[in-house]
Design an enzyme around this catalytic site. Structure first.
Site, PDB file in Angstrom:
ATOM      1  N   TYR A 196     -11.893  -0.950  15.697  1.00  0.00           N
ATOM      2  CA  TYR A 196     -12.090  -0.336  17.022  1.00  0.00           C
ATOM      3  C   TYR A 196     -13.127  -1.112  17.816  1.00  0.00           C
ATOM      4  CZ  TYR A 196     -14.304   2.776  20.450  1.00  0.00           C
ATOM      5  OH  TYR A 196     -14.871   3.289  21.605  1.00  0.00           O
TER       6      TYR A 196
ATOM      7  N   THR B 199     -18.402   0.631  24.817  1.00  0.00           N
ATOM      8  CA  THR B 199     -19.164   1.439  23.859  1.00  0.00           C
ATOM      9  C   THR B 199     -20.351   0.659  23.302  1.00  0.00           C
ATOM     10  OG1 THR B 199     -18.998   2.293  21.589  1.00  0.00           O
ATOM     11  CG2 THR B 199     -17.384   0.689  22.213  1.00  0.00           C
ATOM     12  N   ASP B 200     -21.357   1.391  22.810  1.00  0.00           N
ATOM     13  CA  ASP B 200     -22.487   0.715  22.151  1.00  0.00           C
ATOM     14  C   ASP B 200     -22.078   0.142  20.794  1.00  0.00           C
ATOM     15  OD1 ASP B 200     -22.224   3.096  20.722  1.00  0.00           O
ATOM     16  OD2 ASP B 200     -24.318   3.695  20.908  1.00  0.00           O
ATOM     17  N   GLU B 201     -20.890   0.542  20.289  1.00  0.00           N
ATOM     18  CA  GLU B 201     -20.485   0.088  18.957  1.00  0.00           C
ATOM     19  C   GLU B 201     -20.230  -1.419  18.908  1.00  0.00           C
ATOM     20  OE1 GLU B 201     -17.817   2.641  16.800  1.00  0.00           O
ATOM     21  OE2 GLU B 201     -18.333   4.360  18.032  1.00  0.00           O
TER      22      GLU B 201
ATOM     23  N   LYS C 227     -12.783  -3.390  21.244  1.00  0.00           N
ATOM     24  CA  LYS C 227     -13.551  -3.111  22.463  1.00  0.00           C
ATOM     25  C   LYS C 227     -14.391  -4.333  22.841  1.00  0.00           C
ATOM     26  CE  LYS C 227     -13.843   0.119  24.594  1.00  0.00           C
ATOM     27  NZ  LYS C 227     -13.021   0.599  25.748  1.00  0.00           N
TER      28      LYS C 227
HETATM   29  P1  NAD Z   1      -9.786   9.467  24.291  1.00  0.00           P
HETATM   30  O1  NAD Z   1      -9.178   8.958  23.025  1.00  0.00           O
HETATM   31  O2  NAD Z   1     -10.180  10.898  24.369  1.00  0.00           O
HETATM   32  O3  NAD Z   1      -8.791   9.200  25.523  1.00  0.00           O
HETATM   33  C1  NAD Z   1      -8.155   7.970  25.704  1.00  0.00           C
HETATM   34  C2  NAD Z   1      -7.087   8.163  26.786  1.00  0.00           C
HETATM   35  O4  NAD Z   1      -6.461   6.877  27.018  1.00  0.00           O
HETATM   36  C3  NAD Z   1      -5.976   9.130  26.398  1.00  0.00           C
HETATM   37  O5  NAD Z   1      -5.706  10.026  27.447  1.00  0.00           O
HETATM   38  C4  NAD Z   1      -4.788   8.220  26.129  1.00  0.00           C
HETATM   39  O6  NAD Z   1      -3.519   8.819  26.405  1.00  0.00           O
HETATM   40  C5  NAD Z   1      -5.066   7.064  27.072  1.00  0.00           C
HETATM   41  N1  NAD Z   1      -4.403   5.819  26.619  1.00  0.00           N
HETATM   42  C6  NAD Z   1      -4.440   5.286  25.376  1.00  0.00           C
HETATM   43  N2  NAD Z   1      -3.681   4.166  25.348  1.00  0.00           N
HETATM   44  C7  NAD Z   1      -3.193   3.983  26.603  1.00  0.00           C
HETATM   45  C8  NAD Z   1      -2.384   2.999  27.189  1.00  0.00           C
HETATM   46  N3  NAD Z   1      -1.913   1.960  26.478  1.00  0.00           N
HETATM   47  N4  NAD Z   1      -2.086   3.106  28.512  1.00  0.00           N
HETATM   48  C9  NAD Z   1      -2.557   4.162  29.249  1.00  0.00           C
HETATM   49  N5  NAD Z   1      -3.312   5.140  28.718  1.00  0.00           N
HETATM   50  C10 NAD Z   1      -3.640   5.043  27.410  1.00  0.00           C
HETATM   51  O7  NAD Z   1     -11.025   8.497  24.589  1.00  0.00           O
HETATM   52  P2  NAD Z   1     -12.474   8.830  25.175  1.00  0.00           P
HETATM   53  O8  NAD Z   1     -13.324   9.309  24.065  1.00  0.00           O
HETATM   54  O9  NAD Z   1     -12.331   9.619  26.389  1.00  0.00           O
HETATM   55  O10 NAD Z   1     -12.977   7.353  25.539  1.00  0.00           O
HETATM   56  C11 NAD Z   1     -12.686   6.780  26.808  1.00  0.00           C
HETATM   57  C12 NAD Z   1     -13.308   5.401  26.882  1.00  0.00           C
HETATM   58  O11 NAD Z   1     -14.729   5.497  26.695  1.00  0.00           O
HETATM   59  C13 NAD Z   1     -12.811   4.437  25.813  1.00  0.00           C
HETATM   60  O12 NAD Z   1     -12.680   3.159  26.375  1.00  0.00           O
HETATM   61  C14 NAD Z   1     -13.917   4.434  24.769  1.00  0.00           C
HETATM   62  O13 NAD Z   1     -13.968   3.209  24.081  1.00  0.00           O
HETATM   63  C15 NAD Z   1     -15.129   4.646  25.630  1.00  0.00           C
HETATM   64  N6  NAD Z   1     -16.269   5.310  24.978  1.00  0.00           N
HETATM   65  C16 NAD Z   1     -16.098   6.484  24.309  1.00  0.00           C
HETATM   66  C17 NAD Z   1     -17.197   7.120  23.736  1.00  0.00           C
HETATM   67  C18 NAD Z   1     -17.084   8.441  23.026  1.00  0.00           C
HETATM   68  O14 NAD Z   1     -18.057   8.921  22.451  1.00  0.00           O
HETATM   69  N7  NAD Z   1     -15.942   9.120  23.075  1.00  0.00           N
HETATM   70  C19 NAD Z   1     -18.460   6.518  23.820  1.00  0.00           C
HETATM   71  C20 NAD Z   1     -18.593   5.309  24.509  1.00  0.00           C
HETATM   72  C21 NAD Z   1     -17.486   4.716  25.093  1.00  0.00           C
END
Ligand code: NAD
Length: 349
Positions: free
Chosen positions: A155, A130-132, A159
């Site tokens: 968080y 993430t950009d965070e 990350k």
């Molecule tokens: P989300 O919370 O919607 O989904 C996370 C998924 O990971 C879920 O299905 C959960 O069951 C699974 N999970 C959690 N812990 C687990 C474990 N220990 N073992 C196996 N599975 C596990 O998240 P998202 O928003 O889809 O984000 C996905 C990735 O992208 C993350 O790494 C996040 O940091 C990154 N990201 C998200 C955003 C955003 O805006 N949502 C932006 C940039 C980066």
């Protein structure tokens, strides 16, 4: 390609899974199915011969090794994570466990998979971040791939730690690691504790629309399908050892974003007793460590891999609002599981 996607039942992971299957890739979705997961997000591919699902925790090194050695992926795409900043403030433990220990277990499993000669020559370990991790910007400037890490929430710190592990496994063990850092995503299938579905559902039901502080925090927004396409492009063509920033060049204050959603709702639900929906906005006490501004410079992925987002924020947000209106059953089902959107936000129900 044969893709092992972790977290593929979540918001972004499921978009990656759906688009990879549509492109003819074979996918092994590894997900622990935490509260944030939703099997409905991948129900449309569940019976596809290209799709497999394994319910596992990424912290389980033995299980990750067995899955890699058996499935023999061309790429591991790590999207499994604890992702909600507010929850990381209430209880950081799960974030340390999954985001740091889980990434460590996956890196170690991949090191074994490559080391025992099982991995194809083009194997890549793609860590999604993430950009965070870069912290907070003032009114000007953008994050680049060389910006210093200054995470401010549990968080983003977890990350950032996982990104550092990925870097170390590349430098020390020569693992072909690629890291991508993306800005805020929006779109269908986002768990209804995140800002955009919270706003849409609250407005629909005539409840207060919560905005932290004065709504002046600025985020860069990218449609989830544009992010998924960028991730699949990086998994296919990204250069091992590289970092790519991914963003939408669509900076908005939280207040402007909420007003944009309200305007779409006013158009779609013109006879609603809650219109104009903007009148439901309620400013609530800001959260601690709330970063002021994020902005991503995504020149590198555009220049080197030819990626560009297909959605404008105006059209993408209109489509997203319509999706939540048209797929009420999807989020009502989450609510029936016991998840209370209004309570989670500390608002009167
Ligand atoms: P989300 O919370 O919607 O989904 C996370 C998924 O990971 C879920 O299905 C959960 O069951 C699974 N999970 C959690 N812990 C687990 C474990 N220990 N073992 C196996 N599975 C596990 O998240 P998202 O928003 O889809 O984000 C996905 C990735 O992208 C993350 O790494 C996040 O940091 C990154 N990201 C998200 C955003 C955003 O805006 N949502 C932006 C940039 C980066």
């Amino acid at each position: 390609m044969r893709l092992m996607v972790t977290g593929g039942a979540g918001f972004i992971g499921s978009a990656v899974v759906r688009r990879a299957i549509a492109a003819g890739d074979e996918v092994l979705n590894v997900d622990k199915l935490t509260y944030a997961a939703n099997p409905d997000n991948v129900a449309m591919v569940a019976d596809n011969a290209l799709y497999r699902f394994a319910k596992n925790d990424i912290c389980d090194l033995a299980a990750m090794s067995a899955l890699m050695n058996e499935f023999k992926p061309d790429a591991v795409m790590n999207l499994a994570a604890e992702t909600h900043v507010d929850r990381s403030i209430d209880g950081p433990g799960a974030f340390i466990q999954t985001n740091i220990i889980g990434t460590y277990a996956l890196l170690e499993a991949a090191r074994g998979y490559v080391g025992n000669g099982g991995a194809p020559a083009q194997f890549r370990f793609h860590h999604i971040s993430t950009d965070e991790v870069y912290g907070s910007l003032g009114p000007t400037g953008e994050f680049t791939e060389t910006s210093p890490y200054q995470p401010n929430s549990p968080y983003s710190a977890a990350k950032a730690s996982s990104d550092m592990l990925a870097r170390a496994w590349r430098e020390t063990f020569g693992l072909p690691v690629i890291v991508t850092n993306c800005s805020n995503n929006y779109g269908p299938y986002q768990f209804p504790e995140k800002l955009i579905p919270v706003v849409i559902i609250a407005a629909l039901e005539g409840r207060d629309i919560p905005i932290y502080g004065k709504g002046a925090n600025i985020r860069d927004w990218l449609h989830v399908e544009d992010h998924a396409d960028a991730l699949l492009l990086v998994a296919r063509e990204g250069k091992p050892g590289e970092i790519y920033n991914v963003g939408g060049r669509a900076e908005r204050t939280n207040l402007d974003l909420v007003k944009m959603i309200c305007a779409v709702l006013d158009g779609e639900l013109s006879t609603s007793p809650h219109a104009p929906h903007e009148s439901l906005i309620k400013f609530v006490t800001d959260r601690p460590g709330h970063d002021q501004r994020y902005a991503i410079n995504c020149d590198k992925i555009e220049r080197e891999l030819g990626w560009t987002p297909a959605h404008t924020i105006e059209q993408g947000m209109r489509d997203t609002v319509k999706w939540y209106l048209g797929n009420r059953g999807w989020w009502e089902k989450i609510r029936k599981r016991g998840f209370d959107v209004a309570k989670r936000q500390g608002l009167k129900t």
